[in-house]
Design a protein around this motif. Sequence first.
Motif, PDB file in Angstrom:
ATOM      1  N   VAL A  98       0.835  -1.210   0.000  1.00 12.23           N
ATOM      2  CA  VAL A  98       0.000   0.000   0.000  1.00 12.23           C
ATOM      3  C   VAL A  98       0.863   1.250   0.000  1.00 12.23           C
ATOM      4  N   HIS A  99       2.070   1.156   0.506  1.00  8.65           N
ATOM      5  CA  HIS A  99       2.968   2.322   0.553  1.00  8.65           C
ATOM      6  C   HIS A  99       3.587   2.618  -0.814  1.00  8.65           C
ATOM      7  N   GLY A 100       3.572   1.617  -1.713  1.00 11.41           N
ATOM      8  CA  GLY A 100       4.217   1.785  -3.011  1.00 11.41           C
ATOM      9  C   GLY A 100       3.263   1.823  -4.183  1.00 11.41           C
ATOM     10  N   GLY A 101       1.985   2.073  -3.912  1.00 17.86           N
ATOM     11  CA  GLY A 101       1.007   2.147  -4.980  1.00 17.86           C
ATOM     12  C   GLY A 101       0.123   0.928  -5.098  1.00 17.86           C
ATOM     13  N   GLY A 102       0.520  -0.164  -4.456  1.00 10.91           N
ATOM     14  CA  GLY A 102      -0.348  -1.334  -4.375  1.00 10.91           C
ATOM     15  C   GLY A 102      -0.277  -2.308  -5.522  1.00 10.91           C
ATOM     16  N   VAL A 103       0.545  -2.032  -6.538  1.00 15.00           N
ATOM     17  CA  VAL A 103       0.595  -2.916  -7.702  1.00 15.00           C
ATOM     18  C   VAL A 103       2.043  -3.133  -8.145  1.00 15.00           C
ATOM     19  N   THR A 104       2.409  -4.380  -8.344  1.00 11.38           N
ATOM     20  CA  THR A 104       3.614  -4.730  -9.084  1.00 11.38           C
ATOM     21  C   THR A 104       3.168  -5.030 -10.506  1.00 11.38           C
ATOM     22  N   ARG A 105       3.805  -4.411 -11.497  1.00  5.70           N
ATOM     23  CA  ARG A 105       3.310  -4.520 -12.867  1.00  5.70           C
ATOM     24  C   ARG A 105       4.428  -4.993 -13.807  1.00  5.70           C
ATOM     25  N   ILE A 106       4.139  -6.072 -14.522  1.00  3.73           N
ATOM     26  CA  ILE A 106       5.074  -6.659 -15.476  1.00  3.73           C
ATOM     27  C   ILE A 106       4.490  -6.466 -16.872  1.00  3.73           C
ATOM     28  N   GLY A 107       5.309  -6.040 -17.835  1.00  2.00           N
ATOM     29  CA  GLY A 107       4.833  -5.822 -19.189  1.00  2.00           C
ATOM     30  C   GLY A 107       4.645  -7.112 -19.962  1.00  2.00           C
TER      31      GLY A 107
END
Length: 263
Positions: A98-107
């Motif tokens: 939650v402190h880092g935007g809440g999402v890990t995103r892989i292309g």
Amino acid sequence: MQIHPTAIVEKGAELAAGVSVGPYSVIGPKVRVGEGTIIHSHVVIQGSTELGRNNQVFPFAMLGGPPQHLAYKGEDTRLVIGDNNLIREHATMNIGTVHGGGVTRIGSNGLYMIESHVGHDCIVGDHVVMTKQATLGGHCLIGDYVIVGGLAAIHQFCRVGRYAFVGGLAAVVKDVIPYGSVWGNHAHLEGLNLVGLKRRGFDRETINTLRAAYRLLFADEGTFQERLDDTAETFGDSPEVMEILEFIRADASRPLCLPEREV
């Protein structure tokens, strides 16, 4: 859809047409898997994880595990993976915080080799290659077409620009410019990723312009700010050069990988 009898697909999981789940794999209740994705044996996918179309996930990979962060308290954060990725054996990708935007995103269209790791809240572009045991700390921003060599480690919050190359065993604690090539522990800028640029079809004129801009930007004369301004004035018509300058200016608080100076 093909689900092996020994696989566990928990109630609530959403699997699209053409998905294959191999023996002894475990798919959690909040997982969504896109059409044509192949999940081989002994894979664990948990948390709020979304995989796009036509991915392949190889044995013992772990996707959507909790972030390796002491502040994480079980919040429902996410991992989002694009299309056409190869995720090889023992690779790990964590959900966000939650402190880092809440999402890990892989292309999309990436290759994540054996035992590679993507930490929480990373944003990874398209056509990225992470070689054996390459590691991203939390909150890293990795541009399109980046290659991270074997056993290289990129420190949390680092940015690596598009088309950059990180050499094997490099310890990257500072940002890497687009088109750059870094090596060493700690990593320093060795020049441009010329091999990668040629392989990706950049023409001779563009490469020569980048080389001239690199020499000006990292010359010994003047202050770095003066060289930034001079490079912008001289090569303002080059979108590739301006991409490097915009990358540098985007976060002046971040240290930058620089060439080693001769003593």
